[in-house]
Design an enzyme around this catalytic site. Sequence first.
Site, PDB file in Angstrom:
ATOM      1  N   ILE A   1     128.473  42.171  91.011  1.00 57.38           N
ATOM      2  CA  ILE A   1     127.243  41.918  91.776  1.00 57.38           C
ATOM      3  C   ILE A   1     127.531  41.271  93.118  1.00 57.38           C
ATOM      4  CG2 ILE A   1     125.756  41.812  89.755  1.00 57.38           C
ATOM      5  CD1 ILE A   1     125.864  38.765  89.916  1.00 57.38           C
ATOM      6  N   GLY A   2     128.755  40.910  93.343  1.00 56.50           N
ATOM      7  CA  GLY A   2     129.081  40.341  94.646  1.00 56.50           C
ATOM      8  C   GLY A   2     130.565  40.119  94.805  1.00 56.50           C
TER       9      GLY A   2
ATOM     10  N   GLY B   1     133.305  37.790  97.097  1.00 61.74           N
ATOM     11  CA  GLY B   1     133.466  36.688  98.029  1.00 61.74           C
ATOM     12  C   GLY B   1     134.888  36.580  98.507  1.00 61.74           C
ATOM     13  N   ALA B   2     135.135  35.505  99.183  1.00 59.94           N
ATOM     14  CA  ALA B   2     136.464  35.305  99.742  1.00 59.94           C
ATOM     15  C   ALA B   2     137.512  35.188  98.660  1.00 59.94           C
ATOM     16  CB  ALA B   2     136.459  34.045 100.596  1.00 59.94           C
TER      17      ALA B   2
ATOM     18  N   LYS C   1     131.615  34.047  88.089  1.00 57.68           N
ATOM     19  CA  LYS C   1     132.472  34.199  89.261  1.00 57.68           C
ATOM     20  C   LYS C   1     133.906  34.105  88.765  1.00 57.68           C
ATOM     21  CE  LYS C   1     132.686  31.972  93.810  1.00 57.68           C
ATOM     22  NZ  LYS C   1     131.839  31.193  94.718  1.00 57.68           N
TER      23      LYS C   1
ATOM     24  N   ASP D   1     129.803  28.232 105.476  1.00 52.95           N
ATOM     25  CA  ASP D   1     128.599  27.898 106.207  1.00 52.95           C
ATOM     26  C   ASP D   1     127.346  28.228 105.429  1.00 52.95           C
ATOM     27  OD1 ASP D   1     130.003  27.393 108.839  1.00 52.95           O
ATOM     28  OD2 ASP D   1     130.624  29.419 108.374  1.00 52.95           O
TER      29      ASP D   1
HETATM   30  N1  LIG Z   1     124.828  33.434  90.750  1.00 48.48           N
HETATM   31  C1  LIG Z   1     124.780  34.561  91.427  1.00 48.48           C
HETATM   32  N2  LIG Z   1     123.818  35.470  91.182  1.00 48.48           N
HETATM   33  C2  LIG Z   1     123.770  36.621  91.877  1.00 48.48           C
HETATM   34  N3  LIG Z   1     124.633  36.963  92.826  1.00 48.48           N
HETATM   35  C3  LIG Z   1     125.620  36.105  93.113  1.00 48.48           C
HETATM   36  C4  LIG Z   1     125.741  34.876  92.420  1.00 48.48           C
HETATM   37  N4  LIG Z   1     126.799  34.221  92.915  1.00 48.48           N
HETATM   38  C5  LIG Z   1     127.313  35.008  93.866  1.00 48.48           C
HETATM   39  N5  LIG Z   1     126.608  36.149  93.993  1.00 48.48           N
HETATM   40  C6  LIG Z   1     126.895  37.247  94.925  1.00 48.48           C
HETATM   41  O1  LIG Z   1     128.281  37.276  95.150  1.00 48.48           O
HETATM   42  C7  LIG Z   1     128.565  37.060  96.526  1.00 48.48           C
HETATM   43  C8  LIG Z   1     129.842  36.281  96.662  1.00 48.48           C
HETATM   44  O2  LIG Z   1     129.739  35.092  95.941  1.00 48.48           O
HETATM   45  P1  LIG Z   1     130.237  33.732  96.549  1.00 48.48           P
HETATM   46  O3  LIG Z   1     129.625  33.580  97.908  1.00 48.48           O
HETATM   47  O4  LIG Z   1     129.964  32.661  95.590  1.00 48.48           O
HETATM   48  O5  LIG Z   1     131.789  33.992  96.659  1.00 48.48           O
HETATM   49  P2  LIG Z   1     132.814  33.299  97.624  1.00 48.48           P
HETATM   50  O6  LIG Z   1     134.185  33.678  97.180  1.00 48.48           O
HETATM   51  O7  LIG Z   1     132.534  31.874  97.665  1.00 48.48           O
HETATM   52  O8  LIG Z   1     132.448  34.054  98.972  1.00 48.48           O
HETATM   53  P3  LIG Z   1     132.064  33.671 100.456  1.00 48.48           P
HETATM   54  O9  LIG Z   1     133.156  32.879 100.971  1.00 48.48           O
HETATM   55  O10 LIG Z   1     131.921  35.005 101.116  1.00 48.48           O
HETATM   56  O11 LIG Z   1     130.760  32.955 100.452  1.00 48.48           O
HETATM   57  C9  LIG Z   1     127.336  36.361  97.072  1.00 48.48           C
HETATM   58  O12 LIG Z   1     127.181  36.592  98.456  1.00 48.48           O
HETATM   59  C10 LIG Z   1     126.223  37.002  96.265  1.00 48.48           C
HETATM   60  O13 LIG Z   1     125.871  38.239  96.835  1.00 48.48           O
END
Ligand SMILES: Nc1ncnc2c1ncn2[C@@H]1O[C@H](COP(=O)(O)OP(=O)(O)OP(=O)(O)O)[C@@H](O)[C@H]1O
Length: 627
Positions: A45-46, A48-49, A68, A175
């Site tokens: 569903i997503g 991230g980095a 995650k 951010d």
């Molecule tokens: N609890 C959640 N429910 C639904 N979608 C989620 C959830 N957590 C994360 N996502 C999706 O996954 C994407 C990436 O998650 P997240 O931002 O936590 O990852 P990250 O590794 O910290 O990435 P970034 O540095 O790009 O923010 C989010 O932009 C969102 O679209």
Amino acid sequence: MDKAPHMPKRTSSFHSGSFPVVNSSDDHIFSSNVEDYDINTNSPIGYGASAIVYGALYKPLNKRVAVKMIDLDFFERNQIDEVRRETQLMSLSKHTNVLRVYGSFVNESKLYIVTPYMSAGSCSDIMKTTHPDGFEEQVIAAILKQALLGLDYLHKNGHIHRQAIINLKENVNKDVKAGNLLVDEDGSVLLADFGVSSSLTENGDRRGFRRTFVGTPCWMAPEVMEHAGYDYKADIWSFGITALELSTGHAPFAKFPPLKVIMVTLSNDPPTLDRESTKHKYSKTFKEMIDMCLQKEPTKRPSTEKLLNHPFFKPAKRKDFLVSKILQHLPPLEERPHKIQQKPITYNKGVTWDFAVDSEYRENDDQDSQEANDGTSEGKRVEFSVIGENNDASKTDSSAAVVPQKKSRFQVGDAVTESNKPLSLSVPSTPSAISVPSQNPLSKSQPPSAGTNFVSNPFSSGEKDEQNAQRIQPHQSQGIKKGRFSVESNGIRERTFSSGTLPESDNQLLPRSKESNENLTESNKKSRFEVQQPLDITLTSSSGSQIFSRESSVHSLSRDSTLSKGDTLLTKEGTINGGSLDVQTMEKAPEKPVGTKKGRFQVSSVDVPPKIDGSISPSGIEKVGNE
Ligand SMILES: Nc1ncnc2c1ncn2[C@@H]1O[C@H](COP(=O)(O)OP(=O)(O)OP(=O)(O)O)[C@@H](O)[C@H]1O
């Protein structure tokens, strides 16, 4: 899935029992047994980095959650320790507008972080799906009001959203942004992504002054870009950028390469809302609120508390308004196309900016970045490299939950750079600009092959650079000269080179040369970067601090093969305005290379005398790694 070769292998000392399970909001202790989670690994569903996020069913409660998944093999022990602390911290955050951690655990080498499933996804997701040109004002007010309440909570409890409170010295691109505003089916907006990913995406060495920024810098406050001290007011800047993002569908400068975003942010007036050009009509009050946030001087920006009292937020509607306005016709998260985000992880020393780049700037071949980063450097520099590799989301599975994507990296810096593997590329005397065509980032037809560590002498077509390296002479002119080189598996092939001070007319930006690109075969399509290197350049910010260079150099670097008119580059005065561009048409390669590999090119300026053997360019192009 392949793992990024540069990532250090974590020791086995971190095992599943060492990551404590934390309590959820409803006092249920979530299981640390992965078997208790039915994770839908077929449809992330997503991205991230540092993570891929999946929907999952938590079987003991029959509850839908988001999981995650982070591959700890890619991270160092101290980073993981910090994740543990920050995950616990997140579990303690109790505010309706802050995403809580239900629990976390390690299974094999994966860290699982369990959070509420936010079924509408992020605001960024929603915009991409149904509102590409942004939301109407009332929707934005309803979203931002909730986000602001969450931010207010975090600020009052000592968090700066963009970083964990545990380490105030290192920065990551966490951010406030639309991608971090998660929306639930009831219209709740929750701030997500503080802390945990921060730890993993920032550099592991906490003793030094390295600061690694991950992602694009569009939301980054100027003082953060400047590596100056910053505080919670940096979040207010990001909040203002997010407001613009929600009103246009994208952050200001979103289409620019990362380095250019920084240049423009630092040199130009802050972005503002152009009420005439947006799809929706926006009030002056909205614009005024944004302008308050986007003041370059952090102390002039309002606190969250003050912002909450701004007239823009007074009439903000409640969350159910969002249900009726934007959540009605959204497809389920799993069915939306999710762009794989390209996010880098840095292990370099020195002050570093490290950015993800959009697909148009990506490279396709592998790179051993760890090796590449073994060299040491002090100060700032410009560095371009590729680490990791692209991966198809559809190939994602639970056994290889996270694969850092292939990326390009730009690092900007100055000062002495020492590399264990100096690049033997040189360019003829007094080069001020070097254009380096590298492999077409969009081409997938040239997998890297092993064993190519050479960068050509641009004058010595087809011969290895060791044989052809020419000594770089001390800088004698502030004119711009150009060279460019490519690295191929069968050695070095010269493409084009021009030298000499650019005529006045060349100092204007030229439109993209489509024709020249179209003429390129896959084997010779190249992106490139260009280095301008007058000796006495110093780019200073509006606040007077130096940005990219000390007294010796500035490098402008672009992997875009051309820039369009109006693009900005550094000039010798250290300001940003129309720059020069090499728009030479690359000639078709006479023969298709067997394969193309990349070394890593670290471009830095070093005020040292030239080496007689010419093996290291005193103007600072050094090979810092290879595949
Ligand atoms: N609890 C959640 N429910 C639904 N979608 C989620 C959830 N957590 C994360 N996502 C999706 O996954 C994407 C990436 O998650 P997240 O931002 O936590 O990852 P990250 O590794 O910290 O990435 P970034 O540095 O790009 O923010 C989010 O932009 C969102 O679209």
